[in-house]
Design an enzyme around this catalytic site. Structure first.
Site, PDB file in Angstrom:
ATOM      1  N   ASP A  14      -0.460   2.534   8.553  1.00 48.19           N
ATOM      2  CA  ASP A  14      -1.049   1.870   9.718  1.00 48.19           C
ATOM      3  C   ASP A  14      -0.209   1.980  10.989  1.00 48.19           C
ATOM      4  O   ASP A  14      -0.722   1.736  12.077  1.00 48.19           O
ATOM      5  CB  ASP A  14      -1.296   0.394   9.414  1.00 48.19           C
ATOM      6  CG  ASP A  14      -2.411   0.182   8.412  1.00 48.19           C
ATOM      7  OD1 ASP A  14      -3.292   1.056   8.320  1.00 48.19           O
ATOM      8  OD2 ASP A  14      -2.401  -0.842   7.717  1.00 48.19           O
ATOM      9  N   THR A  57       4.138   2.670   5.711  1.00 47.59           N
ATOM     10  CA  THR A  57       2.755   2.234   5.817  1.00 47.59           C
ATOM     11  C   THR A  57       1.999   3.198   6.708  1.00 47.59           C
ATOM     12  O   THR A  57       2.522   3.630   7.738  1.00 47.59           O
ATOM     13  CB  THR A  57       2.637   0.806   6.394  1.00 47.59           C
ATOM     14  OG1 THR A  57       1.265   0.531   6.720  1.00 47.59           O
ATOM     15  CG2 THR A  57       3.469   0.629   7.647  1.00 47.59           C
ATOM     16  N   ASP A 109       1.933  -0.011  12.181  1.00 42.66           N
ATOM     17  CA  ASP A 109       1.823  -1.282  12.893  1.00 42.66           C
ATOM     18  C   ASP A 109       3.079  -2.144  12.826  1.00 42.66           C
ATOM     19  O   ASP A 109       3.029  -3.344  13.118  1.00 42.66           O
ATOM     20  CB  ASP A 109       0.635  -2.082  12.347  1.00 42.66           C
ATOM     21  CG  ASP A 109       0.765  -2.383  10.854  1.00 42.66           C
ATOM     22  OD1 ASP A 109       1.633  -1.787  10.177  1.00 42.66           O
ATOM     23  OD2 ASP A 109      -0.018  -3.215  10.353  1.00 42.66           O
ATOM     24  N   GLY A 114       0.820  -1.208   0.000  1.00 45.62           N
ATOM     25  CA  GLY A 114       0.000   0.000   0.000  1.00 45.62           C
ATOM     26  C   GLY A 114       0.851   1.254   0.000  1.00 45.62           C
ATOM     27  O   GLY A 114       1.852   1.328   0.716  1.00 45.62           O
ATOM     28  N   ASP A 124       4.596  -4.803   6.068  1.00 46.62           N
ATOM     29  CA  ASP A 124       4.747  -6.194   6.474  1.00 46.62           C
ATOM     30  C   ASP A 124       4.972  -7.136   5.288  1.00 46.62           C
ATOM     31  O   ASP A 124       5.925  -7.919   5.263  1.00 46.62           O
ATOM     32  CB  ASP A 124       3.498  -6.602   7.258  1.00 46.62           C
ATOM     33  CG  ASP A 124       3.504  -8.057   7.656  1.00 46.62           C
ATOM     34  OD1 ASP A 124       3.004  -8.885   6.877  1.00 46.62           O
ATOM     35  OD2 ASP A 124       3.992  -8.370   8.764  1.00 46.62           O
TER      36      ASP A 124
END
Length: 327
Positions: free
Chosen positions: A131, A129, A133, A14, A106
């Protein structure tokens, strides 16, 4: 120092605001060290299809302020196979590329680690990213921009919600992690925040919303991460509409979606991306591989890629308590 003459750079997975700033930084750092630089278009798909382009200082001019990625991104099913990775490695060798800077999340790092293990290619990753995360860094490239974009949209929705005393369920990105939802919920003054890391109890939500709307006699904002187990904002809306207690409540859902991925990166994301792009090239020159560069307590740190994608980064549960206190 590692004997590296030619670096390949690519973005994968992404897109995230700040990826271009990271590309710019990595390319110019490599050039400053008298290295050749090749850009790989469309991530692993382009690596397999030999979609390479030579990069110089001018090729990354005037991109630090732009969102998206000039090298594009794509998902690659073929790269998930050994044959696909072998084809990618052969193309890298044919083009004389000694090492790679991978910018992504990831999935990007899982692929990078396999490429390293199976073909011995030196790789350093940069966390790109929205996110936030990824284990091994306090913040990821694109997160700050996405967070501010979400808050700006929540502010706008709050205005129209207040005009009609409406209940708004606002869905933000976060399929597996609630970092965006949690922080923009606090920053946007949401009355409830629902994230994947906690169990969403529908009865509790109903009771809380009814109590808030009855006490305040005004609008209520609920921020929902897309990965919430009840199906995001749409799933919760459906459950509420099925309850007669909500028949007289003006209820709406808003899915912010990909608006969070686009736009010009914030100053924070530009600086972070620039620092990590430099650190990635320097790590390769120092002989490091199969690692990600991240920012931890204000300093650049290296984390093995396996740790990045095998360990889960935890949210700050004190912030979750804060949302309950402030609402």
């Amino acid at each position: 120092m590692q004997d590296i003459q030619h670096i390949g750079v690519y973005t994968s997975g992404g897109d995230a605001p700040g990826m271009n700033a990271c590309l710019r930084s990595a390319v110019r750092t490599a050039l400053a060290n008298d290295l050749e630089v090749t850009g790989i278009r469309r991530g692993y798909e382009g690596m397999i299809e030999n979609d390479f382009v030579e990069m110089d200082r001018r090729s990354v001019s005037n991109i630090v302020q732009t969102g998206g990625t000039i090298l594009k991104s794509a998902r690659s099913k073929e790269f998930e196979t050994e044959a696909g990775r072998a084809r990618a490695a052969a193309n890298l060798e044919d083009n004389g590329i000694d090492a790679l800077v991978a910018i992504g999340g990831d999935g990007t790092f899982r692929g990078a680690s396999k490429l390293h293990d199976e073909h011995g290619i030196a790789i350093v990753g940069c966390p790109g990213t929205i996110d936030n995360d990824l284990f091994g860094t306090d913040t990821t490239i694109g997160y700050d921009t996405a967070l501010n974009t979400a808050i700006q949209n929540i502010d706008r929705i709050r205005d129209t919600a207040d005009a009609h005393n409406r209940l708004f369920l606002i869905e933000v990105m976060g399929r597996d992690a609630g970092f965006i939802a949690l922080n923009c919920g606090i920053g946007g003054g949401a009355e409830l925040v629902l994230i994947p890391e906690t169990i969403t109890e529908m009865d509790m939500i109903k009771e809380r919303i009814l109590s808030l709307m009855s006490a305040q006699r005004r609008s209520t904002i609920v921020v929902v991460a897309e990965g919430d187990e009840l199906g995001g904002a749409r799933g919760i809306e459906q459950a509420l509409r099925e309850d007669p207690s909500f028949d007289d409540i003006d209820l709406r859902s808003a899915i912010l979606g990909h608006t969070q991925r686009g736009g010009s990166p914030t100053a924070s994301d530009r600086v972070l991306a620039s620092r990590l792009g430099v650190a990635a090239v320097e790590a390769l020159l120092d002989g490091h591989t199969d690692v990600m560069v991240g920012l931890v307590n204000g300093e650049t740190k290296l984390t093995p890629l396996r740790n990045v994608y095998s360990r889960k980064k935890s949210i700050d549960y004190d912030l979750l308590k804060l949302t309950q206190i402030l609402s």
